[in-house]
Motif scaffolding. Structure first.
Motif, PDB file in Angstrom:
ATOM      1  N   VAL A   1       0.840  -1.201   0.000  1.00  0.00           N
ATOM      2  CA  VAL A   1       0.000   0.000   0.000  1.00  0.00           C
ATOM      3  C   VAL A   1       0.874   1.250   0.000  1.00  0.00           C
ATOM      4  O   VAL A   1       0.581   2.241  -0.700  1.00  0.00           O
ATOM      5  N   LYS A   2       1.966   1.234   0.765  1.00  0.00           N
ATOM      6  CA  LYS A   2       2.869   2.388   0.803  1.00  0.00           C
ATOM      7  C   LYS A   2       3.459   2.665  -0.578  1.00  0.00           C
ATOM      8  O   LYS A   2       3.479   3.820  -1.054  1.00  0.00           O
ATOM      9  N   LEU A   3       3.911   1.603  -1.246  1.00  0.00           N
ATOM     10  CA  LEU A   3       4.453   1.768  -2.599  1.00  0.00           C
ATOM     11  C   LEU A   3       3.374   2.239  -3.562  1.00  0.00           C
ATOM     12  O   LEU A   3       3.621   3.065  -4.451  1.00  0.00           O
ATOM     13  N   HIS A   4       2.158   1.707  -3.404  1.00  0.00           N
ATOM     14  CA  HIS A   4       1.070   2.074  -4.315  1.00  0.00           C
ATOM     15  C   HIS A   4       0.711   3.557  -4.161  1.00  0.00           C
ATOM     16  O   HIS A   4       0.475   4.263  -5.163  1.00  0.00           O
ATOM     17  N   LEU A   5       0.648   4.047  -2.914  1.00  0.00           N
ATOM     18  CA  LEU A   5       0.316   5.452  -2.694  1.00  0.00           C
ATOM     19  C   LEU A   5       1.425   6.384  -3.158  1.00  0.00           C
ATOM     20  O   LEU A   5       1.178   7.570  -3.435  1.00  0.00           O
ATOM     21  N   GLU A   6       2.656   5.871  -3.215  1.00  0.00           N
ATOM     22  CA  GLU A   6       3.763   6.658  -3.758  1.00  0.00           C
ATOM     23  C   GLU A   6       3.771   6.658  -5.272  1.00  0.00           C
ATOM     24  O   GLU A   6       4.704   7.180  -5.895  1.00  0.00           O
ATOM     25  N   GLU A   7       2.717   6.000  -5.854  1.00  0.00           N
ATOM     26  CA  GLU A   7       2.553   5.923  -7.308  1.00  0.00           C
ATOM     27  C   GLU A   7       3.735   5.239  -7.966  1.00  0.00           C
ATOM     28  O   GLU A   7       4.218   5.634  -9.015  1.00  0.00           O
ATOM     29  N   ASN A   8       4.185   4.226  -7.297  1.00  0.00           N
ATOM     30  CA  ASN A   8       5.274   3.404  -7.834  1.00  0.00           C
ATOM     31  C   ASN A   8       4.625   2.271  -8.624  1.00  0.00           C
ATOM     32  O   ASN A   8       4.058   1.343  -8.052  1.00  0.00           O
ATOM     33  N   HIS A   9       4.676   2.329  -9.919  1.00  0.00           N
ATOM     34  CA  HIS A   9       4.023   1.334 -10.767  1.00  0.00           C
ATOM     35  C   HIS A   9       5.037   0.408 -11.429  1.00  0.00           C
ATOM     36  O   HIS A   9       4.841  -0.063 -12.549  1.00  0.00           O
ATOM     37  N   SER A  10       6.123   0.159 -10.760  1.00  0.00           N
ATOM     38  CA  SER A  10       7.174  -0.709 -11.313  1.00  0.00           C
ATOM     39  C   SER A  10       6.772  -2.168 -11.184  1.00  0.00           C
ATOM     40  O   SER A  10       5.754  -2.519 -10.589  1.00  0.00           O
ATOM     41  N   ASP A  11       7.635  -3.024 -11.741  1.00  0.00           N
ATOM     42  CA  ASP A  11       7.410  -4.463 -11.642  1.00  0.00           C
ATOM     43  C   ASP A  11       7.506  -4.941 -10.197  1.00  0.00           C
ATOM     44  O   ASP A  11       6.956  -5.999  -9.836  1.00  0.00           O
ATOM     45  N   ILE A  12       8.224  -4.183  -9.361  1.00  0.00           N
ATOM     46  CA  ILE A  12       8.348  -4.567  -7.953  1.00  0.00           C
ATOM     47  C   ILE A  12       6.968  -4.547  -7.286  1.00  0.00           C
ATOM     48  O   ILE A  12       6.610  -5.433  -6.517  1.00  0.00           O
ATOM     49  N   LEU A  13       6.180  -3.530  -7.618  1.00  0.00           N
ATOM     50  CA  LEU A  13       4.844  -3.415  -7.046  1.00  0.00           C
ATOM     51  C   LEU A  13       3.975  -4.589  -7.489  1.00  0.00           C
ATOM     52  O   LEU A  13       3.238  -5.190  -6.679  1.00  0.00           O
ATOM     53  N   LEU A  14       4.037  -4.960  -8.761  1.00  0.00           N
ATOM     54  CA  LEU A  14       3.247  -6.076  -9.273  1.00  0.00           C
ATOM     55  C   LEU A  14       3.675  -7.390  -8.638  1.00  0.00           C
ATOM     56  O   LEU A  14       2.840  -8.200  -8.219  1.00  0.00           O
ATOM     57  N   GLY A  15       4.983  -7.611  -8.536  1.00  0.00           N
ATOM     58  CA  GLY A  15       5.468  -8.843  -7.934  1.00  0.00           C
ATOM     59  C   GLY A  15       5.116  -8.945  -6.465  1.00  0.00           C
ATOM     60  O   GLY A  15       4.726 -10.016  -5.972  1.00  0.00           O
ATOM     61  N   LEU A  16       5.234  -7.810  -5.746  1.00  0.00           N
ATOM     62  CA  LEU A  16       4.892  -7.815  -4.326  1.00  0.00           C
ATOM     63  C   LEU A  16       3.393  -8.046  -4.127  1.00  0.00           C
ATOM     64  O   LEU A  16       2.982  -8.780  -3.213  1.00  0.00           O
ATOM     65  N   GLY A  17       2.580  -7.455  -4.981  1.00  0.00           N
ATOM     66  CA  GLY A  17       1.134  -7.662  -4.879  1.00  0.00           C
ATOM     67  C   GLY A  17       0.752  -9.114  -5.086  1.00  0.00           C
ATOM     68  O   GLY A  17      -0.100  -9.654  -4.367  1.00  0.00           O
ATOM     69  N   THR A  18       1.387  -9.752  -6.076  1.00  0.00           N
ATOM     70  CA  THR A  18       1.108 -11.176  -6.316  1.00  0.00           C
ATOM     71  C   THR A  18       1.516 -12.021  -5.114  1.00  0.00           C
ATOM     72  O   THR A  18       0.815 -12.970  -4.721  1.00  0.00           O
ATOM     73  N   LYS A  19       2.648 -11.676  -4.493  1.00  0.00           N
ATOM     74  CA  LYS A  19       3.124 -12.414  -3.318  1.00  0.00           C
ATOM     75  C   LYS A  19       2.154 -12.250  -2.144  1.00  0.00           C
ATOM     76  O   LYS A  19       1.831 -13.220  -1.443  1.00  0.00           O
ATOM     77  N   VAL A  20       1.691 -11.010  -1.931  1.00  0.00           N
ATOM     78  CA  VAL A  20       0.738 -10.771  -0.843  1.00  0.00           C
ATOM     79  C   VAL A  20      -0.554 -11.539  -1.096  1.00  0.00           C
ATOM     80  O   VAL A  20      -1.161 -12.116  -0.178  1.00  0.00           O
ATOM     81  N   LEU A  21      -0.982 -11.566  -2.343  1.00  0.00           N
ATOM     82  CA  LEU A  21      -2.196 -12.279  -2.708  1.00  0.00           C
ATOM     83  C   LEU A  21      -2.090 -13.755  -2.343  1.00  0.00           C
ATOM     84  O   LEU A  21      -2.995 -14.339  -1.707  1.00  0.00           O
ATOM     85  N   ARG A  22      -0.975 -14.375  -2.733  1.00  0.00           N
ATOM     86  CA  ARG A  22      -0.777 -15.796  -2.419  1.00  0.00           C
ATOM     87  C   ARG A  22      -0.713 -16.014  -0.907  1.00  0.00           C
ATOM     88  O   ARG A  22      -1.224 -17.023  -0.389  1.00  0.00           O
ATOM     89  N   GLN A  23      -0.068 -15.069  -0.197  1.00  0.00           N
ATOM     90  CA  GLN A  23       0.052 -15.210   1.250  1.00  0.00           C
ATOM     91  C   GLN A  23      -1.323 -15.135   1.926  1.00  0.00           C
ATOM     92  O   GLN A  23      -1.632 -15.912   2.831  1.00  0.00           O
ATOM     93  N   TYR A  24      -2.151 -14.217   1.470  1.00  0.00           N
ATOM     94  CA  TYR A  24      -3.504 -14.098   2.026  1.00  0.00           C
ATOM     95  C   TYR A  24      -4.331 -15.366   1.745  1.00  0.00           C
ATOM     96  O   TYR A  24      -5.051 -15.860   2.617  1.00  0.00           O
ATOM     97  N   LEU A  25      -4.267 -15.862   0.531  1.00  0.00           N
ATOM     98  CA  LEU A  25      -5.041 -17.051   0.171  1.00  0.00           C
ATOM     99  C   LEU A  25      -4.608 -18.259   0.994  1.00  0.00           C
ATOM    100  O   LEU A  25      -5.433 -19.062   1.442  1.00  0.00           O
TER     101      LEU A  25
END
Length: 914
Positions: free
Chosen positions: A389-413
């Motif tokens: 969320v911190k990276l997203h609010l900083e408007e960081n749209h790099s591949d790091i944000l996408l990869g981290l989001g996918t990791k969080v998604l798997r962790q939540y599931l």
């Protein structure tokens, strides 16, 4: 300390109740509940996690769907939709599943698979217990947090049509409703038409947010004729056309509002191969769950096979879809395909809300929650989510944000899956410690009562309980200290909650004192018996009163059966235990008859029972026509009876010797009629052959023959008026079955229009009540004249006859031979075994109990709730009446034990003068 026999017996009963209550409290575990009940109001949702700052997302997300329609088809099995029947009878639904904008699942319903607990699971997300089977008959108001309550609090306008169970669970929650009776299983047409008649008007309106439809017709067809009935196909086609009407109407409304709607198609439970439900077979727990919405985009060639989920997952999914809080007691997880098309931030927000709710529930119900793998995964996912969320609010749209989001998604599931499994397992966790203590208390009282026999059975007897002796006191303190140490050890080492450990120390200490006192009393009684030589004196005073092989069999068999109930496998296959015991009893009785006839007390050949001059051709007629006559000559235990050569011209001695084998043959034939239990219920048996539409003529003939045999066996002990009523009543039974199309008269065609048989069944009820009234009148007359044993005996037999006629009406035609064989065995045992061999009242009582239990399973019953024949409760009723329907269902289920108990009362009354 001296106690009268009455006070001692009353104390035993009171302590037994305490022991049973402790055992039941451990056997039915406490449900997983949130400490914040629904009365606390709507809580502020948890904010979105964020590392080092606060998020701007602190409210619940907006609803995903504008309108939600839930179509619950009672007893809809997964193969009815996803199998060959779905392809054949539900083409529109099959198209939506295979090619339409939908997500399909196979939802597993936890037992008990009956309607009310399943509705609770769907709306609360919790796992109901078996105590809800009883509540299913009269559903109370649902006090747990649920989707319906949250929807009303959020201002949703909800409409309901269908099973009135919903109206009992959720009173004053629907702005418009129309309930239908769920227990009148004979109706499978009007019960659904009363729901469908509202559809056109409601779908044209737009003043509602949630529409719930509960169709009962499919379930009623299953109860009446099973899952392979031709009526199933017609009902599935009807449901398919209704789903097509709803879906097309929702699509047309979406074009006007430009917001998606959701159509949910599901079943509350499945249907067994016999058409019933309530247990845990695959057919009963596997239900379809189809979510249909234009929001679920589907690319060409996208094949989606139904995934296996839990039925409790629907509550969390509906809550997210409606934009309301997830029910606090829900153990289900959000169905991820529903939100898969949403932006990543919304997906993570939804998963965080669900995982946070499960983690709070875990903390409140499991003391060692920090060690749970799911809780650790949740904490890890929450930290990663904050970084994202911190990276997203900083408007960081790099591949790091996408990869981290996918990791969080798997962790939540992963956390969702683990947390849901942990909480669901907690619901099925038994309190072994409380069950063990309750069992010990019950067994101690039982042993103490047996050791006090026969003195406790005497009205004026007094029993000396050595509570104040020094030896007793020392032993008591030692046992109390040992039990207290065990209690402390269990309560401090157990990671799960125990009921006895949660009690105050004073109450727990009282239980320990009770167990210690009972154990000391048992030891004192045993020591006194050994010192006094009670058993030796008794044996010396009565040298001929030793235990026979039949006595030992009855004692060991009864005790062994009780002990076998400690294993679940023996409970599931209990019928095998009773079949074995009854067959062994027949062999033991055969040995006793042979020894009684050929060998005397001095081991010299002689006859224990006198032989009458009676021709062989008269034996069967005597059995059928004289079923209540007890004029068999008394056995001659001393001296010699007729010689073997004198008996060659008679059949009486041969009939006595052959009677145990006749009973054994009858029991073996009955075993082939109905397969039951868990392991053998699927095997072919005679009942399946008889109930198929190709063998209706054979079933009709067998039913008619059985009714004739029943009349011949019962009528002899009745008055002339009762005989006529019995004959007309049994004729009415056949007419009733012919009216509903199960059997045929010889002149009747197979394509005759069938009815509900209301008139024919009530015709039989009139004769049942008449016979019962006549028997009750004779009993009351016998109470006035105390020595009139004959009138009392006739009255008891007429009551027995009335119950037989009621049983013939309620039992299905293929089970009428069970009733006929039951009466035949009662007659044979009475005339040729119990009387000639002079069995005492205790032996005869235990034998009646054994045969009653065996005939419970000969009917096709089992300890599986799915084998209960609910249709018996609606014979002759044109509407649902709770008390008569419950009585008839219970009586139809326990016909065997009830008839053997009534026969026992009549037999003991006929022998009262002796």
């Amino acid at each position: 300390m001296r106690l009268g026999s009455g006070a001692f017996a009353a104390s035993c009963v009171a302590i037994e109740v305490i022991g049973v209550a402790i055992f039941i409290r451990g056997f039915f575990p406490a449900p997983v509940r949130s400490s914040a009940g629904p009365e606390h109001g709507v809580e502020t949702p948890a904010p979105e996690p964020m590392a080092g700052a606060s998020s701007n997302w602190t409210k619940l997300p907006s609803p995903l769907f504008n309108k939600v329609v839930i179509v619950l088809i009672d007893a809809l099995r997964d193969d009815f939709v996803f199998g060959s029947k779905g392809v054949k009878y539900m083409p529109y639904t099959t198209y939506l599943v295979e090619k339409g904008a939908s997500h399909s699942f196979v939802a597993e319903a936890k037992p008990p698979t009956v309607t009310m607990p399943r509705i609770k699971a769907l709306m609360t997300g919790s796992v109901p217990g078996f105590v809800d089977v009883i509540r299913n008959l009269n559903s109370p108001v649902l006090l747990e947090d649920n989707v319906i309550r949250q929807g009303k609090a959020a201002g949703k306008r909800m409409i309901f049509y269908g099973d009135e169970t919903w109206l009992k669970l959720f009173p004053k929650h629907f702005v418009e409703y129309d309930g239908t009776t769920s227990f009148f299983v004979s109706d499978y047409i009007e019960v659904d038409n009363n729901v469908t008649r509202h559809l056109d008007k409601v779908l044209q309106r737009g003043d509602w947010d949630v529409l719930i439809l509960h169709y009962l017709g499919l379930d009623h067809i299953g109860h009446i004729s099973g899952p392979n009935s031709p009526l199933i196909g017609h009902k599935l086609s009807e449901m398919d056309s209704i789903l097509m009407k709803i879906h097309t109407s929702l699509l047309s409304k979406e074009r006007e509002t430009l917001s998606p709607s959701l159509l949910v198609v599901c079943g509350d439970h499945g249907m067994s191969e016999t058409g019933s439900h309530g247990a845990s077979s695959t057919e009963e727990v596997s239900t379809p769950l189809i979510l249909i919405s234009s929001a679920f985009e589907r690319k060409p060639g996208d094949v989606r096979h139904p995934k296996h989920v839990q039925q409790t997952d629907l509550a969390a999914t509906l809550a997210i879809g409606l934009g309301v809080p997830i029910p606090k007691d829900s153990v289900g997880s959000l169905l991820f395909p529903v939100i898969e098309g949403r932006p990543m931030r919304e997906q993570l927000r939804f998963l965080h809300l669900n995982t946070l709710q499960l983690s709070k529930l875990l903390q409140e119900n499991i003391p060692s929650y920090e060690k749970d793998p799911g809780f650790e995964q949740f904490k890890m996912a929450e930290r990663l989510h904050g970084n994202w969320v911190k990276l997203h609010l900083e408007e960081n749209h790099s591949d790091i944000l996408l990869g981290l989001g996918t990791k969080v998604l798997r962790q939540y599931l992963g956390a969702l899956k683990t947390l849901s499994l942990s909480l669901s397992t907690q619901v099925a966790h038994y309190d072994i410690y409380s069950m063990a203590v309750g069992t010990v208390v019950v067994l101690e009282v039982l042993i103490l009562f047996l050791l006090s026999t026969p003195h406790v059975l005497c009205r004026k007897a007094e029993l000396d309980v050595p509570l104040l002796s020094p030896v007793f006191s020392l032993l008591f303190y030692m046992i109390f200290l040992v039990l207290s140490a065990i209690h402390v050890l269990v309560c401090t080492s157990s990671e799960s909650s125990c009921y006895l450990c949660s009690l105050p120390w004073l109450a727990a200490g009282g239980v320990m004192v009770l167990v210690s006192v009972l154990l000391c009393a048992i030891l004192s009684a045993l020591i006194r018996m050994v010192i006094d030589g009670t058993l030796l004196k008794k044996r010396a005073a009565h040298p001929g009163s030793g235990w026979s092989e039949v006595d030992l069999l009855l004692l060991l068999g009864t005790v062994g059966h009780v002990l076998s109930l400690g294993a679940s496998s023996f409970v599931e296959e209990e019928h095998q235990t009773w079949y074995f015991l009854v067959n062994t009893l027949c062999l033991a009785l055969s040995q006793e008859t042979c020894r009684s006839y050929f060998v005397g007390d001095d081991c010299e050949p002689q006859h224990y029972f006198q032989v009458e001059e009676q021709g062989c051709s008269d034996i069967l007629a005597s059995t059928l026509l004289d079923s209540t006559s007890y004029n068999t000559p008394e056995p001659v235990r001393t001296g010699k009876g007729a010689s073997l050569s004198e008996a060659q011209g008679s059949c009486k001695w041969w009939t006595v010797l052959a009677s145990p084998w006749l009973v054994l043959i009858c029991c073996r034939l009955l075993r082939s009629l109905n397969q039951t239990g868990v392991q053998g219920a699927h095997r072919p048996d005679l009942s399946h052959w008889l109930t198929s539409s190709d063998h209706k003529v054979q079933l009709s003939g067998l039913a008619a023959l059985s009714l004739i045999v029943i009349f011949m066996l019962v009528q002899k002990g009745c008055s002339p008026v009762s005989k006529a009523a019995l004959a007309l009543g049994l004729l009415g039974v056949f007419c009733y079955r012919a009216a509903i199309g199960i059997v045929l008269f010889p002149w009747q065609s197979d394509n005759k229009v069938i009815s509900k048989g209301i008139i024919e069944a009530r015709f039989v009820y009139v004769f049942v009540l008449g016979i019962l009234f006549t028997g009750t009148k004779d009993l009351l007359k016998a109470q006035v004249i105390a020595t009139d044993y004959k009138t009392r005996t006739i009255g008891l037999w007429e009551i027995h006859s009335g119950l037989v006629l009621l049983a013939a009406l309620l039992l299905r035609p293929h089970n009428l031979p069970v009733l006929a064989f039951s009466l035949l065995i009662q007659t044979v045992m009475t005339k040729f075994i119990w009387k000639p061999l002079r069995h005492d009242a205790a032996e005869i009582t235990v034998m009646h109990y054994w045969f009653g239990q065996a005939f419970f399973y000969f009917q096709g019953n089992s300890n599986n709730i799915a084998t209960i024949d609910i249709s018996a409760g609606f014979v002759g009723l044109d509407t649902y009446l709770e008390v008569p329907a419950t009585f008839l269902t219970v009586f139809g289920t326990y016909v065997g034990p009830v008839l053997w108990a009534s026969h026992l009362m009549h037999f003991l009354s006929s022998e009262a003068s002796k």
